[in-house]
Design an enzyme around this catalytic site. Structure first.
Site, PDB file in Angstrom:
ATOM      1  CD  GLU A 144      51.252  -0.314  50.489  1.00 16.68           C
ATOM      2  OE1 GLU A 144      50.287   0.402  50.348  1.00 16.68           O
ATOM      3  OE2 GLU A 144      52.411   0.102  50.351  1.00 16.68           O
TER       4      GLU A 144
ATOM      5  CD  GLN B  79      41.335  -0.473  53.063  1.00 13.86           C
ATOM      6  OE1 GLN B  79      40.915  -1.189  52.165  1.00 13.86           O
ATOM      7  NE2 GLN B  79      42.575  -0.005  53.068  1.00 13.86           N
TER       8      GLN B  79
ATOM      9  NE  ARG C 102      49.378  -6.747  51.638  1.00 14.76           N
ATOM     10  CZ  ARG C 102      49.460  -7.907  52.238  1.00 14.76           C
ATOM     11  NH1 ARG C 102      49.148  -8.992  51.596  1.00 14.76           N
ATOM     12  NH2 ARG C 102      49.832  -7.991  53.470  1.00 14.76           N
ATOM     13  CB  CYS C 103      49.764  -0.420  45.404  1.00 15.83           C
ATOM     14  SG  CYS C 103      48.195   0.382  45.153  1.00 15.83           S
TER      15      CYS C 103
HETATM   16  N1  MCN Z   1      54.751  -3.498  61.383  1.00 14.63           N
HETATM   17  C1  MCN Z   1      55.782  -3.797  62.258  1.00 14.63           C
HETATM   18  N2  MCN Z   1      57.021  -3.246  62.041  1.00 14.63           N
HETATM   19  C2  MCN Z   1      57.258  -2.436  60.982  1.00 14.63           C
HETATM   20  C3  MCN Z   1      56.214  -2.153  60.086  1.00 14.63           C
HETATM   21  C4  MCN Z   1      54.957  -2.694  60.317  1.00 14.63           C
HETATM   22  O1  MCN Z   1      55.573  -4.550  63.191  1.00 14.63           O
HETATM   23  N3  MCN Z   1      58.460  -1.892  60.790  1.00 14.63           N
HETATM   24  C5  MCN Z   1      53.398  -4.020  61.628  1.00 14.63           C
HETATM   25  C6  MCN Z   1      52.451  -2.878  61.958  1.00 14.63           C
HETATM   26  O2  MCN Z   1      52.480  -2.494  63.264  1.00 14.63           O
HETATM   27  C7  MCN Z   1      51.116  -3.429  61.510  1.00 14.63           C
HETATM   28  C8  MCN Z   1      51.516  -4.263  60.273  1.00 14.63           C
HETATM   29  O3  MCN Z   1      52.882  -4.592  60.461  1.00 14.63           O
HETATM   30  O4  MCN Z   1      50.568  -4.229  62.503  1.00 14.63           O
HETATM   31  C9  MCN Z   1      51.344  -3.479  58.959  1.00 14.63           C
HETATM   32  O5  MCN Z   1      51.815  -2.189  59.161  1.00 14.63           O
HETATM   33  P1  MCN Z   1      52.036  -1.100  58.007  1.00 14.63           P
HETATM   34  O6  MCN Z   1      53.113  -1.535  57.108  1.00 14.63           O
HETATM   35  O7  MCN Z   1      52.153   0.206  58.672  1.00 14.63           O
HETATM   36  O8  MCN Z   1      50.713  -1.121  57.136  1.00 14.63           O
HETATM   37  P2  MCN Z   1      49.232  -0.697  57.569  1.00 14.63           P
HETATM   38  O9  MCN Z   1      48.961  -1.140  58.922  1.00 14.63           O
HETATM   39  O10 MCN Z   1      48.977   0.707  57.193  1.00 14.63           O
HETATM   40  O11 MCN Z   1      48.403  -1.668  56.636  1.00 14.63           O
HETATM   41  C10 MCN Z   1      48.114  -1.345  55.303  1.00 14.63           C
HETATM   42  C11 MCN Z   1      48.647  -2.368  54.340  1.00 14.63           C
HETATM   43  C12 MCN Z   1      47.916  -2.218  53.077  1.00 14.63           C
HETATM   44  S1  MCN Z   1      47.999  -0.735  52.322  1.00 14.63           S
HETATM   45  C13 MCN Z   1      47.139  -3.217  52.578  1.00 14.63           C
HETATM   46  S2  MCN Z   1      46.375  -2.949  51.130  1.00 14.63           S
HETATM   47  C14 MCN Z   1      47.026  -4.451  53.278  1.00 14.63           C
HETATM   48  C15 MCN Z   1      48.121  -4.718  54.203  1.00 14.63           C
HETATM   49  O12 MCN Z   1      48.486  -3.676  54.902  1.00 14.63           O
HETATM   50  N4  MCN Z   1      45.822  -4.957  53.573  1.00 14.63           N
HETATM   51  C16 MCN Z   1      45.742  -6.025  54.429  1.00 14.63           C
HETATM   52  N5  MCN Z   1      48.104  -5.894  54.839  1.00 14.63           N
HETATM   53  C17 MCN Z   1      46.921  -6.539  55.059  1.00 14.63           C
HETATM   54  N6  MCN Z   1      46.856  -7.605  55.877  1.00 14.63           N
HETATM   55  C18 MCN Z   1      45.659  -8.172  56.133  1.00 14.63           C
HETATM   56  N7  MCN Z   1      45.617  -9.255  56.930  1.00 14.63           N
HETATM   57  N8  MCN Z   1      44.494  -7.671  55.617  1.00 14.63           N
HETATM   58  C19 MCN Z   1      44.513  -6.629  54.777  1.00 14.63           C
HETATM   59  O13 MCN Z   1      43.377  -6.150  54.294  1.00 14.63           O
HETATM   60 CU1  CUN Z   2      46.511   0.689  47.752  1.00 19.70          CU
HETATM   61  S1  CUN Z   2      45.823  -0.980  48.812  1.00 19.70           S
HETATM   62 MO1  CUN Z   2      46.294  -0.607  50.717  1.00 19.70          MO
HETATM   63  O1  CUN Z   2      46.883   0.894  50.272  1.00 19.70           O
HETATM   64  O2  CUN Z   2      44.838  -0.280  51.434  1.00 19.70           O
END
Ligand code: MCN
Ligand code: CUN
Length: 783
Positions: free
Chosen positions: A738, A221, A368-369
């Site tokens: 998360e 990741q 996911r935290c």
């Molecule tokens: N997004 C959006 N509008 C927002 C916030 C987010 O459209 N206001 C969209 C983002 O552009 C992105 C998605 O939602 O495409 C998730 O964005 P974000 O909340 O920034 O999280 P990350 O991309 O950093 O993803 C990490 C988070 C974590 S920590 C885990 S664990 C997890 C998760 O996302 N693992 C996943 N969701 C998952 N989903 C899938 N399918 N697979 C995983 O392994």
């Molecule tokens: Cu702690 S699970 Mo996500 O933050 O990759």
């Protein structure tokens, strides 16, 4: 010049995920899809014991099997100074055992063969002489007098204690409790669970003996961070290390750490001069890779007689496993657990935590935290419900009384966070309305008279995501800032390179939408690249819902940088002063003369063909973003259950989830993220748990023992949204990945406890299997 008016599908559009084209055609590119010429296969021998002295390894029979190229042991790794490696928490971790095994499933030896099945078969021919030792499977056992010392190899380590950590103000908290009219407490255990991504971990390590170039394809990741860690661990020059994370079949935190398998495969490739592939099987993934939670928590809330919260005290014991390998910002031993005062205006709080070594797999925080916020959210939301009942107020009313109010933001929490924005009452009101709360309470009272147990559970969580500002956030000293690089080509099509790494979150779609919003180029004309450390800007990767808060911000900022230059070019083309140029949706117009216009495509072409004297050619740039603060998404989840008191079986009738993640880039992807998180939260609340027997045998090593919810068990979800933008994020977005996993477990459990409260049940620790629910009912009946 073109006068294109097609709507730009930027922020707020439910653009279909571009990644899905290749996934639904079976054309994804996962680690096991990678085949290199001359590739060898690695399998890992793992310890059946949780704690045992290693007296010797006889690998001669395995070595003699046809097709076996080498057997790698700890002794061999030690000759190259690779028997141990640093963890993301600054501890050390064994790569291959040299002295003793410290958890069941630990890596003992590895076989490299010409075929994966030969490698596996050869494992059975390795003869290991173990001498079993006493086993520790809980913090209580770890701290007991005379407990076996797990980390006897660590200088100065005389017991199993790893750290003591505190946050908040002890003195003022003690005073608040001394002066409280009521004190309510809750002891709860958040059990060990596992992210269980569909694709297990693995790698193909390709070290070229001629050039010294090491290319490692791996399930990571955070490819950029991992490259640096590899350089530090293996002493290889960083420019010769390339980490490629192709398509990742789910991460959920499990693919943040560096696992021994990656290091052994890389060492083997270096020694043998061939690429080496290693792919975990399901059991290996469940027993040896990053787990989640395993927190034993005690919480107390001080209250005035009228139900006003006056203080919070939480202490916990963290079961870290045999090596302290949590992925977290260096300065916070229990991650961001100290957000534990949650959505409430808590005048004072004190948190203390102790970490212990046990004979269990290392690598906590995954799943996911945002670094232990899940445990914190669970603690406070469970405590709030119990407190409400004990003082005799409805839990919704109790929340209303104590929520941080809209005009209190930015809000400084008692443990040092500055919440950026929020409207907790607004989110809860919407959830209550959607679920029909008042009516449900009436129905519940009626049903109780008939002996039917209906439960309504709420959770009004606050998340904390987007690590982080460089002052406080680093991993192994590396600041948690992230980059985005954007190039617009002469025809107006663009490539965006980002330091985050999608594992299913849809970054290839959503980050293009951010550029679309800022520059007016349609998202399908923007290719998003990520996951290759040679070809993307530096950054710390995707976890803790940090991609949108950090990389999303960097993407907006780099787009704006290009827009500034594009404006100059437009002024040149329109033959007016830059100050007279206006921009909207990909068109630059002259103030007061909107017919005089050029498009971003015209401008991009001019950047290479017709630029003013003294201007550099091209339209590209890179930005590194240092977030000024974290973002604080929030929401209220409402769950309705029915419990059968005779059997302990409970069934979910309704799940209403109101989320506020600020501005939503892609509402459909956000909804998908919330659905996934609510499903995982349900699994954790209802059925998932990794336990250990007293000998340290891992129960939960396969999907028969470790239960994941399937479509059959998963409830239906009803979503709602409120939008409270983040004031410091360039597009007002907060993370959301998360939120639902963080917030929902307490809602499910609160619903079951709500149903059982009149019977005298005060707590049941997750997972709430029907057996445990039934036992709790029996115990309560017995008084
Ligand atoms: N997004 C959006 N509008 C927002 C916030 C987010 O459209 N206001 C969209 C983002 O552009 C992105 C998605 O939602 O495409 C998730 O964005 P974000 O909340 O920034 O999280 P990350 O991309 O950093 O993803 C990490 C988070 C974590 S920590 C885990 S664990 C997890 C998760 O996302 N693992 C996943 N969701 C998952 N989903 C899938 N399918 N697979 C995983 O392994
Ligand atoms: Cu702690 S699970 Mo996500 O933050 O990759």
């Amino acid at each position: 010049m073109a006068a294109e008016t097609e709507e730009i599908r930027g922020i707020g559009h439910s653009v279909r995920r571009v990644e899905d084209d290749r996934f639904i055609r079976g054309a994804g590119n996962y680690i096991d899809d990678i085949h290199l010429p001359g590739m060898l296969y690695m399998a890992i021998l793992r310890s059946p014991y949780a704690h045992a002295k290693l007296n010797g390894i006889d690998a001669s029979a395995a070595q003699a099997l046809e097709g076996v190229i080498a057997v790698v042991t700890g002794e061999l790794m030690a000759q190259h100074n690779l028997a141990w490696m640093p963890t993301l928490s600054g501890d050390t971790e064994a790569v291959l055992v040299t002295d003793k095994v410290r958890f069941q499933g630990q890596e003992v030896a590895a076989v490299i063969a010409t075929d994966p099945y030969i490698a596996k078969d050869a494992l059975e021919l390795i003869d290991v002489d173990y001498e079993p030792l006493g086993v520790v499977v809980s913090p209580d056992q770890a701290k007991a007098a005379g407990a076996p010392l797990i980390r006897d190899e660590k200088e100065g380590q005389t017991d199993n204690h790893i750290y003591h950590w505190e946050s908040g103000d002890k003195e003022s908290t003690d005073t608040a409790f001394a002066q409280a009219d009521r004190v309510v407490s809750l002891d709860t255990f958040y059990p060990r669970s596992h992210p269980s991504p569909l694709e297990t971990c693995g790698c193909v390590a390709d070290v070229n003996p001629a050039t010294g170039q090491a290319t490692i394809y791996m399930t990571s990741q955070a490819p950029q961070l991992i490259r640096t860690v590899f350089a530090l661990v293996a002493g290889l020059p960083e420019e010769k290390i390339r980490i490629v994370s192709p398509d990742i079949g789910g991460g959920f935190g499990n693919k943040v750490p560096v696992y021994p398998g990656y290091v052994i495969a890389t060492a083997a490739s270096l020694l043998l001069g061939h690429p080496v592939k290693w792919i975990e099987d399901r059991t290996e993934n469940l027993i040896s890779t990053g787990f989640a939670r395993d927190y034993h928590m005690h919480g107390e809330m001080a209250l005035k007689a009228d139900g006003t919260m006056t203080g919070l005290r939480v202490s916990l014991d963290a079961d870290e496993g045999a090596f302290f390998a949590d992925a977290q910002p260096s300065k916070f031993k229990v991650g961001l657990f100290h957000i534990v005062s949650g959505s409430y205006d808590m005048p004072t709080a004190h948190v203390s935590a102790d970490g212990y070594y046990t004979n269990k797999a290392p690598g906590g925080v995954a799943y996911r935290c945002s670094f232990r916020v899940t445990e914190a959210s669970y603690m406070i939301e469970r405590l709030v419900q119990n407190a409400a009942y004990e003082i005799g107020i409805d839990p919704a009313e109790f929340r209303t009384k104590n929520f941080i109010e809209r005009d209190q933001f930015p809000y400084k929490s008692a443990t040092g966070f500055e919440y950026d924005s929020g409207d907790y009452q607004g989110a809860m009101d919407l959830a209550l309305e959607k679920v029909g709360y008042d009516q449900l309470r009436k129905e519940q009272a009626e049903a109780r008279k008939e002996g039917h147990l209906i439960g309504i559970g709420l959770a009004s969580f606050t998340e904390v995501v987007g690590a982080g500002p460089h002052k406080d956030y680093d991993i192994l000293g590396i600041k948690m800032n992230d980059g985005a690089e954007l190039r617009v080509h002469p025809t107006g099509k663009a490539i965006l390179k980002i330091s985050s790494q999608t594992q299913g979150q849809g970054h290839e779609t959503t980050f293009a939408q951010i550029v679309a919003e800022e520059l007016g180029i349609q998202p399908e004309d923007i290719k998003v690249m990520h996951g290759d450390s040679d070809d993307t800007p530096y950054g710390l990767g995707t976890y803790a819902s940090r991609s949108t808060p950090t990389v999303g911000a960097a993407t907006a900022m780099v787009s704006r940088k290009l827009r500034d230059k594009a404006r100059k070019l437009a002024a040149h083309l329109l033959e007016v002063s830059e100050d007279d140029v206006e921009f909207e949706a990909g068109r630059f117009t002259v103030k007061g003369a909107p017919d005089k216009a050029v498009t971003i495509q015209d401008v991009a072409f001019a950047a290479y063909t017709n630029f003013p004297d003294g201007m550099e050619a091209g339209l590209e740039g890179v930005t590194y973003y240092d977030p000024p603060n974290l973002t604080f998404p929030f929401g209220t989840y409402a769950v309705v259950v029915e419990v059968d008191a005779d059997t302990g079986v409970w069934k979910v009738d309704r799940v209403v989830a109101v989320d506020d993640c600020g501005v939503r880039i892609n509402p459909m992807i956000v909804a998908g993220q919330i659905h996934g998180g609510l499903c995982e939260g349900f699994g954790i609340a209802a059925m998932e748990q990794i336990t250990f027997d007293e000998e340290g045998n891992c129960i939960g090593a396969n999907f028969l023992d470790y239960l994941l919810p399937t479509a059959w068990e998963t409830p239906r979800f009803e979503l709602g949204e409120t939008v409270t933008p983040s004031p410091h994020h360039p597009i007002g977005a907060k993370g959301v990945g998360e939120s639902a996993t963080v917030g929902s477990p307490a809602a499910y459990v609160n619903a079951v406890i709500d149903a059982l409260w009149p019977l005298g049940v005060r707590n049941i620790d997750m997972p709430l299997t029907s057996g445990k629910v039934w036992e709790a009912i029996q115990a309560a009946k017995a008084g």
